[in-house]
Design a protein around this motif. Sequence first.
Motif, mmCIF file in Angstrom:
data_model
loop_
_atom_site.group_PDB
_atom_site.id
_atom_site.type_symbol
_atom_site.label_atom_id
_atom_site.label_comp_id
_atom_site.label_asym_id
_atom_site.label_seq_id
_atom_site.Cartn_x
_atom_site.Cartn_y
_atom_site.Cartn_z
ATOM 1 N N LEU A 110 0.835 -1.218 0.000
ATOM 2 C CA LEU A 110 0.000 0.000 0.000
ATOM 3 C C LEU A 110 0.868 1.266 0.000
ATOM 4 O O LEU A 110 0.515 2.269 -0.621
ATOM 5 C CB LEU A 110 -0.948 0.004 1.201
ATOM 6 C CG LEU A 110 -2.116 -0.992 1.113
ATOM 7 C CD1 LEU A 110 -2.956 -0.937 2.374
ATOM 8 C CD2 LEU A 110 -2.995 -0.708 -0.109
ATOM 9 N N LYS A 111 2.018 1.193 0.685
ATOM 10 C CA LYS A 111 2.944 2.322 0.713
ATOM 11 C C LYS A 111 3.423 2.648 -0.709
ATOM 12 O O LYS A 111 3.503 3.808 -1.115
ATOM 13 C CB LYS A 111 4.137 1.956 1.612
ATOM 14 C CG LYS A 111 5.027 3.128 1.995
ATOM 15 C CD LYS A 111 6.095 2.628 2.967
ATOM 16 C CE LYS A 111 7.091 3.699 3.327
ATOM 17 N NZ LYS A 111 8.185 3.206 4.167
ATOM 18 N N VAL A 112 3.743 1.586 -1.478
ATOM 19 C CA VAL A 112 4.188 1.773 -2.862
ATOM 20 C C VAL A 112 3.053 2.345 -3.712
ATOM 21 O O VAL A 112 3.238 3.303 -4.457
ATOM 22 C CB VAL A 112 4.663 0.429 -3.483
ATOM 23 C CG1 VAL A 112 5.054 0.627 -4.944
ATOM 24 C CG2 VAL A 112 5.836 -0.134 -2.704
ATOM 25 N N VAL A 113 1.883 1.731 -3.580
ATOM 26 C CA VAL A 113 0.728 2.125 -4.393
ATOM 27 C C VAL A 113 0.359 3.587 -4.151
ATOM 28 O O VAL A 113 -0.052 4.301 -5.067
ATOM 29 C CB VAL A 113 -0.482 1.190 -4.100
ATOM 30 C CG1 VAL A 113 -1.735 1.677 -4.787
ATOM 31 C CG2 VAL A 113 -0.161 -0.228 -4.553
ATOM 32 N N ASN A 114 0.516 4.040 -2.913
ATOM 33 C CA ASN A 114 0.135 5.418 -2.562
ATOM 34 C C ASN A 114 1.272 6.427 -2.741
ATOM 35 O O ASN A 114 1.119 7.600 -2.420
ATOM 36 C CB ASN A 114 -0.358 5.459 -1.110
ATOM 37 C CG ASN A 114 -1.751 4.881 -0.978
ATOM 38 O OD1 ASN A 114 -2.647 5.256 -1.725
ATOM 39 N ND2 ASN A 114 -1.929 3.943 -0.063
ATOM 40 N N SER A 115 2.417 5.973 -3.228
ATOM 41 C CA SER A 115 3.547 6.882 -3.403
ATOM 42 C C SER A 115 3.485 7.552 -4.770
ATOM 43 O O SER A 115 2.690 7.187 -5.635
ATOM 44 C CB SER A 115 4.854 6.089 -3.297
ATOM 45 O OG SER A 115 4.990 5.252 -4.433
ATOM 46 N N ALA A 116 4.397 8.497 -4.962
ATOM 47 C CA ALA A 116 4.496 9.185 -6.260
ATOM 48 C C ALA A 116 4.931 8.215 -7.355
ATOM 49 O O ALA A 116 4.832 8.505 -8.535
ATOM 50 C CB ALA A 116 5.508 10.318 -6.152
ATOM 51 N N PHE A 117 5.400 7.046 -6.934
ATOM 52 C CA PHE A 117 5.813 5.974 -7.845
ATOM 53 C C PHE A 117 4.727 5.687 -8.883
ATOM 54 O O PHE A 117 4.983 5.472 -10.045
ATOM 55 C CB PHE A 117 6.077 4.727 -6.992
ATOM 56 C CG PHE A 117 6.733 3.590 -7.696
ATOM 57 C CD1 PHE A 117 8.110 3.538 -7.801
ATOM 58 C CD2 PHE A 117 6.001 2.544 -8.230
ATOM 59 C CE1 PHE A 117 8.738 2.470 -8.431
ATOM 60 C CE2 PHE A 117 6.610 1.487 -8.858
ATOM 61 C CZ PHE A 117 7.988 1.447 -8.956
ATOM 62 N N TYR A 118 3.485 5.680 -8.429
ATOM 63 C CA TYR A 118 2.367 5.423 -9.347
ATOM 64 C C TYR A 118 1.544 6.654 -9.688
ATOM 65 O O TYR A 118 0.893 6.702 -10.719
ATOM 66 C CB TYR A 118 1.443 4.328 -8.779
ATOM 67 C CG TYR A 118 1.985 2.966 -9.082
ATOM 68 C CD1 TYR A 118 1.905 2.435 -10.361
ATOM 69 C CD2 TYR A 118 2.642 2.226 -8.117
ATOM 70 C CE1 TYR A 118 2.458 1.212 -10.661
ATOM 71 C CE2 TYR A 118 3.193 0.994 -8.407
ATOM 72 C CZ TYR A 118 3.097 0.491 -9.680
ATOM 73 O OH TYR A 118 3.644 -0.721 -9.990
ATOM 74 N N GLY A 119 1.567 7.624 -8.784
ATOM 75 C CA GLY A 119 0.829 8.853 -9.057
ATOM 76 C C GLY A 119 -0.668 8.636 -9.213
ATOM 77 O O GLY A 119 -1.341 9.284 -10.007
ATOM 78 N N LEU A 120 -1.198 7.698 -8.439
ATOM 79 C CA LEU A 120 -2.644 7.426 -8.518
ATOM 80 C C LEU A 120 -3.406 8.490 -7.734
ATOM 81 O O LEU A 120 -2.925 8.989 -6.720
ATOM 82 C CB LEU A 120 -2.963 6.033 -7.951
ATOM 83 C CG LEU A 120 -2.409 4.844 -8.739
ATOM 84 C CD1 LEU A 120 -2.598 3.558 -7.940
ATOM 85 C CD2 LEU A 120 -3.097 4.714 -10.087
#
Length: 297
Positions: free
Chosen positions: A66-76
Amino acid sequence: MSETGLVTDNEAQNELIEAAIAEISHIATLPEVTMKIIQLVEDPDSTAQDLNKVISNDPALGARILKVVNSAFYGLPGQIGSINRAIVLLGLNAVKNIAIAASLAKLFRGGKICNSFDAHDLWNQAIASATATRLLGEKIGLGLPDEAFLAGLIHDIGMMVEIQAKRPKFVEVMQKLEENPDGKLREYEEAVIGADHEQFGAALCRTWKFPQSFAYVTGFHHHPWDLPEKHRTLASLVHVADIIVANLGIGFTRGVEHKEIMPSLLEELKLSMEQVEEISTKVPEAMEEASTIFSLG
């Protein structure tokens, strides 16, 4: 060597590689839950619900995903509060790749192996290469940011096999590199250990049942032009990323054999040197973001 980078024509070398992989299977491997996730996603009958159930059994891994998904990494847009929602938005395969990336850090916790090598430096180089590969993939419109990132992250994983299964010989290789500034890592590995990190890495990918594209990356990132054209893109991006990171001086850089990028490779990727330079300037900041998400802690 076959085009998979997994088998050589040398029977003794194959046995050496297999023995090293068997050796590390009880020293350092992916967590059981990650292996389950890989098996699940490879099964065509699996559903998002099945994946959600497995990840729910490991709250720490779920939190990292969830940390990855909510990071700027995905920009969702907005905060994603559940694994189920993450799977719906990103797909099973992307969540699997994030789970693998989040699990890999523990393999790089070896610290200082000898005077000239620290596993943390290899991890920093892996994170930087992963970041650069993702940025390059975006630039050429590859899509699959998680796959590009993971490819960069694992490209030198064969060195971790050497550290775990052949440590005294690995230390000898590092000493030779220190004594000879122009020496090449793969040549010393071949001479001292009997095989190089590309061969160990590709064999590990097979053991962990990673997709074939990752075996191509680990097995050919120093010479992607030896792969058939249809399998070359990801390994070529990692090769370019590796050179970018070496020129930036991030982490362990002695594995890189060329400081210049072959013009023919750039042409094949439809990349210009200007674009490569532009990406180089973005790597340190983007890497910082990735280091926070995929920390060694």
